[in-house]
Each structure stands twice: as C-alpha cells, then as structure tokens.
Design an enzyme around this catalytic site. Structure first.
Site, short mmCIF file in Angstrom:
data_model
loop_
_atom_site.label_atom_id
_atom_site.label_comp_id
_atom_site.label_asym_id
_atom_site.label_seq_id
_atom_site.Cartn_x
_atom_site.Cartn_y
_atom_site.Cartn_z
N SER A 1 0.86 -1.18 0.00
CA SER A 1 0.00 0.00 0.00
C SER A 1 0.90 1.22 0.00
O SER A 1 2.06 1.16 0.41
CB SER A 1 -0.89 0.01 1.25
OG SER A 1 -1.53 1.27 1.44
N TYR B 1 -2.51 -1.34 10.21
CA TYR B 1 -2.50 -1.52 8.76
C TYR B 1 -1.23 -0.95 8.16
O TYR B 1 -0.56 -1.60 7.34
CB TYR B 1 -3.74 -0.85 8.16
CG TYR B 1 -3.87 -0.98 6.67
CD1 TYR B 1 -4.45 -2.10 6.10
CD2 TYR B 1 -3.41 0.03 5.81
CE1 TYR B 1 -4.58 -2.22 4.72
CE2 TYR B 1 -3.53 -0.08 4.44
CZ TYR B 1 -4.13 -1.21 3.90
OH TYR B 1 -4.24 -1.33 2.53
#
Length: 247
Positions: A135, A148
């Site tokens: 990401s 995350y």
C-alpha cells in the site's frame, strides 16, 4: 505444456477479483481463496476457475489450502497475496487483539502463503512469481490505522527479503502499493463529498483508481514481461507519493 496455476487470496471481490480476472485473461488457471466461502466460489465460477474458503489469518487453514490446491490441481506458478484488512481506531485506544488481528492476516498470512507457495515451486522446478499487496501506507501513514500501516510496511520489506532468498530458484517476488482505489474499503469516503475532496487534493491524476488498474499491474509482475524485476514495490497511486504539497 500444462496451464499455469495462479492463486489469488482475498479474491471474492474488489482488487483480488480484478487480479484473478486479469490473470485468467493472460491464460492462467485461476484459483480464488477468501474468507467468504460462498462468494469466492461464485466469483471463481464466473472466471472459469475454482474457489476455496480460507481464513488467511489462520496458519493451519493456509497449510490446508495449499494441500488441497496441490492435490486437486498441482503446485501454483503464481501467488497473489491480496487478502488483508484494516481495523480503524484511536491510536491511544488500539487494543492488542485488534493490532494482532491485522498483522496476522496482512503480514503473517502473506509470509506463510509465500513460504508455502515457494516450497511447492522449488519442489516442482517452477520458476514462478509471487506478488504481494502492499500500500502507499508502507511509505506514508494514517494514524487511525496504525496496524494496517505497520503491516504494509512489513509487506514491503518481506517482499525484498523473499526476493533475495528465492532468486537462486528463479522465483521472483514483487509487490504492488495501491493508492485510493474504488473498492468497498473506500465506500465511506466516496459517500462524503468533503472526504473525497481531501483525497482528490492529494491525487495529481484527479480521480480514484479502479481495481482492474491494480489487477493489470499485478498481471504484469506475474508475467514474462517483468522477467528481470524482483524485490520491487510498484506504487499505483495516481501520483500521490510524488506530491510535495497541496494547494
């Protein structure tokens, strides 16, 4: 020559499904895995592939998944580690359980699936490809999703380490780092004009990406046109990481 097998995790919908679709179009026999058993079986059927229920946060289920795939179809040539989740919350109130749940799926699950797929490739003499889903939050951060961000930074480094370890076997390992993509995870942002305006202010291309735009990059990294690329993370973010400031 037998049809190469590609396994995509977290593939019942969104980016995972788009990755499987792109790989199917490139000639792979696609295997889809997801926590949502009925949904992933239906998704696989639409692509002419096969679906398996699996919780990528459970090591025993990961081992069982590969055992079943190898028994039913043979070893995989391509693995796409897409399964992942985020648990938002205030940093000061984030529980250890919530932290661990995210790390179990996003990072440990990616490691275990990578290791197990690589063992099968080495045993079968397959010069395969593994693509991990990182990401932009491996590079930048959002305080409300600390676990995350940490997991995706870990995926970036795991990708490098695995690439080095598996290079002698001609198994390539790369990652894709999506920016803002039109998925279920972004649904809340899409519904709020002010939130979407903030996202667009830091996206030079001026729009969110589509799942298929991620899938196409994954298919490229899984295929022969990227044969000299390993250990890299390609950020597909509409230019966000290169942006110096917003106006």
């Amino acid at each position: 020559m037998s049809q190469p097998i590609a396994l995509v995790t977290g593939a019942a919908q969104g980016i995972g499904y788009a990755c499987a679709e792109a790989l199917a179009e490139d000639g792979h026999k696609v295997i889809l895995a997801d926590l949502k058993g009925d949904a992933v079986i239906a998704a696989a059927e639409r692509l002419g592939g096969h679906g398996y229920a699996c919780d990528l946060g459970q090591p025993d289920q990961i081992a069982s998944l590969f055992d079943k795939i190898e028994a039913d179809h043979g070893p995989v040539s391509v693995l796409v580690n897409n399964a992942g989740l985020a648990v938002p919350g205030d940093f000061l109130e984030l529980s250890l359980d919530d932290w661990q749940t995210v790390l179990d799926v996003n990072l440990t699950g990616t490691f275990l699936a990578t290791q197990r797929a690589a063992k099968g490739m080495v045993a079968a003499g397959i010069e395969g490809a593994i693509v991990n889903m990182s990401s932009i939050n491996a590079q930048v951060a959002i305080p409300a999703i600390a676990s995350y961000c940490a997991s995706k930074g870990g995926v970036m480094q795991l990708t490098k380490a695995a690439a080095l370890a598996l290079a002698p076997h001609n198994i390539r390992v790369n990652a894709v780092g999506p920016g803002s993509i039109d998925t279920e995870m972004m649904a809340g942002v899409n519904a709020k004009p002010e939130a979407m305006a903030r996202v667009m202010s830091r996206t030079p291309l001026g729009r969110v990406g589509t799942p298929r735009e991620i899938g196409d990059v994954v298919a490229f990294l899984a295929g022969p046109k990227s044969s000299y690329i390993t250990g890299e993370t390609i950020y597909v973010d509409g230019g966000r990481l290169g942006l110096n400031y917003t106006v």
